[in-house]
Design an enzyme around this catalytic site. Structure first.
Site, PDB file in Angstrom:
ATOM      1  CE  LYS A  53       9.274  26.548  48.525  1.00  0.00           C
ATOM      2  NZ  LYS A  53      10.134  28.400  48.608  1.00  0.00           N
ATOM      3  CB  CYS A  96      10.707  29.084  39.669  1.00  0.00           C
ATOM      4  SG  CYS A  96       9.738  29.686  37.550  1.00  0.00           S
ATOM      5  CG  ASP A 147      15.599  30.108  38.911  1.00  0.00           C
ATOM      6  OD1 ASP A 147      14.489  30.289  39.877  1.00  0.00           O
ATOM      7  OD2 ASP A 147      15.672  31.778  38.141  1.00  0.00           O
ATOM      8  CB  CYS A 191       5.784  33.635  48.750  1.00  0.00           C
ATOM      9  SG  CYS A 191       6.975  34.492  47.366  1.00  0.00           S
TER      10      CYS A 191
HETATM   11  C1  LIG Z   1      10.056  32.710  44.083  1.00  0.00           C
HETATM   12  S1  LIG Z   1      11.079  32.805  42.815  1.00  0.00           S
HETATM   13  C2  LIG Z   1      12.080  31.099  43.070  1.00  0.00           C
HETATM   14  C3  LIG Z   1      12.431  30.733  44.976  1.00  0.00           C
HETATM   15  C4  LIG Z   1      13.483  29.916  45.280  1.00  0.00           C
HETATM   16  N1  LIG Z   1      12.536  28.414  44.143  1.00  0.00           N
HETATM   17  C5  LIG Z   1      13.250  29.161  46.561  1.00  0.00           C
HETATM   18  O1  LIG Z   1      12.778  28.531  47.068  1.00  0.00           O
HETATM   19  O2  LIG Z   1      14.098  29.797  46.914  1.00  0.00           O
HETATM   20  C6  LIG Z   1      10.628  32.537  41.420  1.00  0.00           C
HETATM   21  C7  LIG Z   1      12.206  32.367  40.315  1.00  0.00           C
HETATM   22  O3  LIG Z   1      11.937  32.356  39.509  1.00  0.00           O
HETATM   23  C8  LIG Z   1      12.931  32.987  38.485  1.00  0.00           C
HETATM   24  N2  LIG Z   1      12.002  33.155  37.113  1.00  0.00           N
HETATM   25  C9  LIG Z   1      11.189  33.633  36.766  1.00  0.00           C
HETATM   26  N3  LIG Z   1      10.806  34.294  35.406  1.00  0.00           N
HETATM   27  C10 LIG Z   1      11.681  33.160  35.321  1.00  0.00           C
HETATM   28  C11 LIG Z   1      11.538  32.025  34.046  1.00  0.00           C
HETATM   29  N4  LIG Z   1      11.178  32.368  32.599  1.00  0.00           N
HETATM   30  N5  LIG Z   1      12.277  30.983  33.821  1.00  0.00           N
HETATM   31  C12 LIG Z   1      12.802  30.040  35.318  1.00  0.00           C
HETATM   32  N6  LIG Z   1      13.424  31.254  35.859  1.00  0.00           N
HETATM   33  C13 LIG Z   1      12.183  31.939  36.075  1.00  0.00           C
HETATM   34  C14 LIG Z   1      13.762  33.585  38.448  1.00  0.00           C
HETATM   35  O4  LIG Z   1      15.093  33.705  38.624  1.00  0.00           O
HETATM   36  C15 LIG Z   1      13.328  33.347  40.695  1.00  0.00           C
HETATM   37  O5  LIG Z   1      14.958  32.329  40.884  1.00  0.00           O
END
Ligand SMILES: C[S@@+](CC[C@H](N)C(=O)[O-])C[C@H]1O[C@@H](n2cnc3c(N)ncnc32)[C@H](O)[C@@H]1O
Length: 399
Positions: free
Chosen positions: A228, A222, A243, A337
Site C-alpha cells: 500500500k 503494519c 512493521d 482482509c
Molecule cells: C495484513 S498484513 C499487512 C499487509 C501490508 N499492509 C500490505 O499491504 O502488503 C499485517 C502486518 O502486520 C504486521 N504486524 C503484526 N503485528 C505487529 C506488531 N505488533 N507491530 C508491527 N507490525 C505488526 C505483520 O508483520 C504483517 O506484515
C-alpha cells in the site's frame, strides 16, 4: 510419490498442505522448478485449489461410499477427493476414472479397486449450505447471523484472477474495477521490472481511501513489504512504512527500488507508541484473513472459533498506537482482509466508545458491499478479496 503428471503433483501438494503447508507457496515453488507446458501447470493448480475450496462438500459426496474414510491412507483419500472434484466438473468417466486408478496403483495398489468402484458410483446429494460452501459451521453460522446470508461465500470458490497495480503504462492490460488496477492474463513474470505489482483491488482501495496530497506525510502501519505504501508513494506522498517483520521490509525495499518509488521503512513493534505523527495514517492490521479464502483455501479449515476475538484484541491495541500517531484534523484508515464482525464493526464500536475525538467518515465504496455500518464490508465477488474498511477523522484531540 512421483510428481510426473499434474494429478500426481496435486496429490503430493495436498499431502503437504495437510501437514500444515500453504498451497500457494507449495505450488509456486513446485511449478517454478518444472518445465511443463503452461496447460499442465494450470491443471495441477486447478486441482489443488478446487479440492481445497470444496473439501467439505467433496467429503460429503464421498461419505455414502466409504465406511471409515479416516482410516484410508492419506494419498488414497486425496485421490478420491480429486476424482470427485473432476466428476463434479463434468469430466467424462473414461477421462477421469482410469487416471486416478493408475495413481492409486502407484501409491497403494490394494486400494485401486476401491478407487475405481467409488469414482464410478458417485451421485449428487442435497447438502446443507455450510457443507456445500465448504465452510466450518462456526464461521458459516456467524456469517448467516451477521450478514443475513452466506451465499456470498460462493465467491471464494471461484478461480482467482490475478490483478496488478500499474506504476507504469503497460499496453494491452484490461482495466480492473478501480483506477490503477488491471487484470493480468499471462503467466507469471518479473512484475516489478514491468512497473507492475500483483495486488487485489480490495487491498489497493484501502490505500486509495487515504487520498493524500502530493508531498503530504503518510504513516503506513503494519505495512509489511509496503504494497500500500508503493501506491501512496506513487501519488507523491512522503511515506514511512512501519512493521515488525524486517524480512518483509527488506523484500519491500528491493521492490520499491525496482518500481522507482521512495518509501522509508522502519522496523518497530506497534504495540509501542510511535516516535512521529502524521495527518494521514493507514493501519492495515493483521487479521484472521477470512476475506482471502479464494487464494488461501486451506485457511478456513485452520481457523478456530476464538480467533476473531483474539485478533480483535490485538487490532484494538494497534489502533491505539495509530490513533496517537494521527494529528488533529487528520484521517486514520483501518483496514483488514477479513469479514468477521469482531474484527470489523466490533473493533470500530469498541474504539469509538473510547475515542470520542474520532468520527467515522462515509466511504464511497466502488465494490459490491456486503454490509455497511461504521465502516464497510466488501463482498468477495468477481475476484475481489473480502475486506473491511473504516475511515476516521480526528476532530478534537486530547492526546
Ligand atoms: C495484513 S498484513 C499487512 C499487509 C501490508 N499492509 C500490505 O499491504 O502488503 C499485517 C502486518 O502486520 C504486521 N504486524 C503484526 N503485528 C505487529 C506488531 N505488533 N507491530 C508491527 N507490525 C505488526 C505483520 O508483520 C504483517 O506484515
Amino acid at each position: 510419490m512421483r510428481s510426473g503428471t499434474p494429478r500426481a503433483l496435486a496429490v503430493r501438494i495436498l499431502l503437504e498442505v495437510e501437514r500444515g503447508g500453504r498451497a500457494q507457496l507449495l505450488l509456486d515453488r513446485a511449478l517454478d522448478r518444472l518445465s511443463w507446458p503452461e496447460r499442465d501447470k494450470a491443471y495441477a493448480t486447478h486441482l489443488v485449489y478446487g479440492a481445497l475450496r470444496r473439501l467439505r462438500y467433496l467429503d460429503f459426496l464421498l461419505e455414502p461410499h466409504l465406511r471409515k474414510p479416516d482410516r484410508l491412507p492419506p494419498q488414497v483419500r486425496w485421490i478420491l477427493r480429486l476424482g470427485t472434484w473432476e466428476w463434479l466438473l463434468g469430466k467424462a468417466d473414461h477421462a477421469r476414472v482410469s487416471p486416478w486408478v493408475e495413481e492409486a496403483k502407484r501409491v497403494f495398489p490394494p486400494l485401486a479397486g476401491l478407487v475405481n468402484a467409488v469414482l464410478r458410483r458417485l451421485s449428487l446429494r442435497e447438502a446443507p449450505e455450510c457443507v456445500r460452501l465448504s465452510l466450518p459451521d462456526w464461521l458459516c453460522q456467524a456469517w448467516q447471523g451477521f450478514f443475513g446470508q452466506v451465499a456470498f461465500a460462493e465467491g471464494f470458490n471461484e478461480p482467482a484472477p490475478l490483478f496488478v497495480t500499474a506504476y507504469r503504462s503497460v499496453e494491452g492490460l484490461k482495466p480492473g474495477p478501480i483506477p490503477d488496477s488491471y487484470l493480468w492474463e499471462e503467466g507469471k513474470t518479473d512484475f516489478s521490472a514491468l512497473g507492475l505489482q500483483p495486488q487485489n483491488p480490495a487491498s489497493l482501495f484501502a490505500a486509495q481511501l487515504l487520498n493524500p496530497a502530493p508531498g503530504e506525510k503518510v504513516l503506513d502501519l503494519c505495512g509489511g513489504a509496503g504494497l500500500k505504501a508503493f501506491y501512496l508513494a506513487a501519488k507523491g506522498a512522503e511515506v514511512v512504512s512501519y512493521d515488525l517483520n524486517p524480512r518483509r521490509q527488506e523484500a519491500g525495499k528491493r521492490t520499491a527500488r525496482k518500481l522507482g518509488l521512495r518509501v522509508a521503512y522502519r522496523t518497530q513493534d506497534l504495540m509501542e507508541p510511535l516516535p512521529e505523527k502524521a495527518k494521514r495514517v493507514l493501519l492495515d492490521a493483521p487479521c484472521t484473513g477470512t476475506g482471502t479464502f479464494r487464494s488461501h483455501p486451506e485457511l478456513r479449515y485452520r481457523l478456530a472459533p476464538e480467533d476473531p476475538k483474539r485478533m480483535a484484541e490485538l487490532q484494538l491495541k494497534l489502533l491505539e498506537t495509530a490513533a496517537r500517531a494521527t494529528e488533529e484534523g487528520g484521517v486514520l484508515v483501518y483496514s483488514v482482509c477479513t469479514l468477521t464482525e469482531e474484527e470489523g464493526e466490533g473493533v470500530a464500536r469498541a474504539f469509538l466508545a473510547r475515542h470520542p475525538e474520532f468520527e467515522p467518515e462515509p466511504i464511497a465504496c466502488p465494490f459490491p458491499v456486503l454490509r455497511s455500518g461504521l465502516g464497510v464490508y466488501v463482498a468477495p465477488e468477481g475476484g475481489l478479496d473480502g475486506f473491511y474498511y473504516l475511515r476516521l477523522r480526528k476532530v478534537n484531540s486530547r492526546t
